[in-house]
Design an enzyme around this catalytic site. Structure first.
Site, short mmCIF file in Angstrom:
data_model
loop_
_atom_site.label_atom_id
_atom_site.label_comp_id
_atom_site.label_asym_id
_atom_site.label_seq_id
_atom_site.Cartn_x
_atom_site.Cartn_y
_atom_site.Cartn_z
N ASN A 259 0.86 -1.18 0.00
CA ASN A 259 0.00 0.00 0.00
C ASN A 259 0.89 1.23 0.00
O ASN A 259 1.78 1.36 0.85
CB ASN A 259 -0.93 0.02 1.22
CG ASN A 259 -1.91 1.18 1.18
OD1 ASN A 259 -1.54 2.33 1.35
ND2 ASN A 259 -3.18 0.84 0.97
N THR A 282 -5.09 -0.57 -2.64
CA THR A 282 -5.56 0.76 -2.28
C THR A 282 -6.75 0.62 -1.35
O THR A 282 -7.62 -0.24 -1.56
CB THR A 282 -5.93 1.60 -3.53
OG1 THR A 282 -6.36 2.89 -3.11
CG2 THR A 282 -6.99 0.95 -4.38
N GLU A 283 -6.77 1.43 -0.29
CA GLU A 283 -7.69 1.18 0.81
C GLU A 283 -9.16 1.42 0.46
O GLU A 283 -10.04 1.02 1.21
CB GLU A 283 -7.31 1.99 2.05
CG GLU A 283 -7.15 3.46 1.87
CD GLU A 283 -5.70 3.87 1.69
OE1 GLU A 283 -5.30 4.91 2.24
OE2 GLU A 283 -4.96 3.16 0.95
N ASN A 284 -9.43 2.04 -0.68
CA ASN A 284 -10.84 2.21 -1.06
C ASN A 284 -11.39 1.01 -1.83
O ASN A 284 -12.49 1.07 -2.37
CB ASN A 284 -11.04 3.50 -1.86
CG ASN A 284 -10.21 3.57 -3.12
OD1 ASN A 284 -9.05 3.20 -3.12
ND2 ASN A 284 -10.79 4.05 -4.20
#
Length: 451
Positions: A259, A282-284
């Site tokens: 990340n 990616t954190e979304n």
């Protein structure tokens, strides 16, 4: 199956009452129920508690509600990007509660699952945990977070069938999937409504039992706001930054799930080739992030990363919601997180979410990543603009995570932690030991290999 009732955006907005808790999906430029929000902004509804990742831009989506004085309290992860939200919070006009992004997503999922709350390692030892219950479980400290529920949820999906089953596209799942389970009344704004059977059962992300009403509304580029014009050309690139980027890239191994944070770490993506076998997260809600598309990005046609940049999807890429994304992080399924820093101290503590002189309104996913990734690498300038050191005996800024940093790469040097001690292991090009010593207030052991 019974057909679900269809409404106009204006009819749906009338269902939100004074004092309601409103859940609003969306992340960056994707999955935002802007038509519903704009219709609500035309009503006299007031005293709302607005729960979302952020409130959006000043004159878009929830930003309109904020300008109208319709929001009494906002609960979210990142309000810093909206200057109106900052002013409203500073003046006390609007109450606010800041939660790490993964905690926010999990709190909503817990609310939808009928749970009272959960224990998380995220935010332990930080201002976010102040006043909250903590517990030691298996020799590790956890913070208790209450579940979140709403009276009404506004979510955005790509497709719905006439029964109300929803399908999201690319990174549109984000907070929408969990929010669709966590409100008494769920109104889904969708790009298109298809006949029953028009969505394959295995492609349904939100079953119809969660959805009460549908609003069909098309998105255009104008609904994305300035996020749609974010370009890679805005990246700041110079020799010192690239030296840090290249040094950080050396730390990555084939098969690593990685990340990359905003700023210097973003530049690392430009060095990663398919043959390296590095999997970007990616954190979304995306695993297998590819390079930015060439030419006109066409923001409506591509997924976006957590920095609101349109990206491509590599073969084998997968999409998921924000709650699952942060479960990956907290569950130690992300091998390396690389992010920027404001301070790192002798005890491997990190401070990087509160900028001096600015309100504490933007924690985002940093706390989750710092405490959840298997390995944490910090890239940052060695000193502040005024020459003061950023590698210090003890962090004076609000902490992001405690005892979490594994490697620090600056424009002058590389440090790691060995047996609990901060150690200098490399000098960057053109840097000298004397310069590093004079610009570092933390005590460190010299582990340089001198030939």
């Amino acid at each position: 199956m019974k057909e679900i009732e269809r409404l106009t955006a204006e009819q749906a907005a009338q269902m939100v009452k004074d004092g309601d808790v409103l859940l609003v999906g969306g992340f960056g430029m994707t999955g935002n129920p802007v038509h519903l929000l704009h219709a609500l902004a035309k009503t006299s509804t007031r005293n709302l508690t607005y729960i979302a990742n952020n409130v959006g831009e000043p004159n878009l989506g929830g930003g309109k509600l904020l300008l109208n004085g319709q929001i009494q309290k906002m609960i979210g992860s990142f309000f810093t990007s909206n200057p109106d939200a900052v002013k409203a919070a500073q003046s006390g006009r609007v109450q606010y509660e800041l939660l790490p992004q993964g905690t926010l997503a999990e709190a909503i999922r817990a609310g939808g699952a009928g749970l009272g709350g959960f224990y998380t390692p995220t935010s332990v030892g930080t201002l976010i945990a102040k006043g909250k219950e903590t517990k030691i479980i298996n020799d590790k400290e956890y913070v208790f977070e209450k579940a979140l529920k709403g009276n009404v949820a506004f979510v955005r999906a790509w497709k719905a069938d006439t029964a109300g089953n929803l399908q999201y596209r690319m990174t549109e799942q984000n907070f929408n999937k969990a929010m669709a389970t966590a409100a008494d009344l769920v109104i889904a704004e969708v790009e298109q409504i298809v006949p029953l059977g028009g969505i394959n059962p295995e492609d349904i992300h939100t079953p119809c039992c969660y959805v009460d009403y549908l609003v069909e509304a098309k998105l255009s580029i104008d609904h994305l706001g300035t996020s749609a014009s974010v370009k890679s050309s805005l990246k700041k690139v110079d020799e010192q930054r690239m030296n840090m980027v290249k040094r950080a890239f050396i730390e990555l191994r084939k098969g690593d799930v990685v990340n990359l944070g905003i700023g210097i770490p973003t530049l690392i993506a430009d060095l990663i080739k398919p043959e390296h076998g590095i999997i970007l997260h990616t954190e979304n809600g995306m695993l297998g992030v590819g390079p930015e598309p060439e030419g006109d990005a066409g923001a409506l046609n591509y997924p976006v990363n957590a920095g609101k940049i349109p990206v491509t999807a590599l073969t084998g890429c997968s999409y998921f919601d924000s709650a699952d994304s942060f479960a990956m992080i907290r569950g130690n399924h992300v091998d390396v997180a690389i992010m920027g820093g404001l301070e790192v101290d002798e005890n491997a503590n990190l401070a990087n979410w509160a900028v001096p002189g600015k309100p504490l309104l933007g924690v985002g996913g940093a706390m989750d990543l710092a405490s959840g990734a298997k390995r944490l690498i910090i890239t940052m300038a060695h000193t502040n603009a005024d020459g003061s050191p950023k590698i210090v005996p003890w962090c004076t800024l609000p902490l992001t995570a405690t005892n979490a940093v594994d490697l620090v790469i600056t424009d002058l040097a590389v440090f790691n932690f060995q047996n609990g001690k901060l150690c200098l292991i490399e000098l960057m090009p053109d840097a000298t030991l004397d310069e590093v010593q004079s610009k570092t207030s933390a005590s460190f052991e010299n582990k340089l290999c001198i030939e």
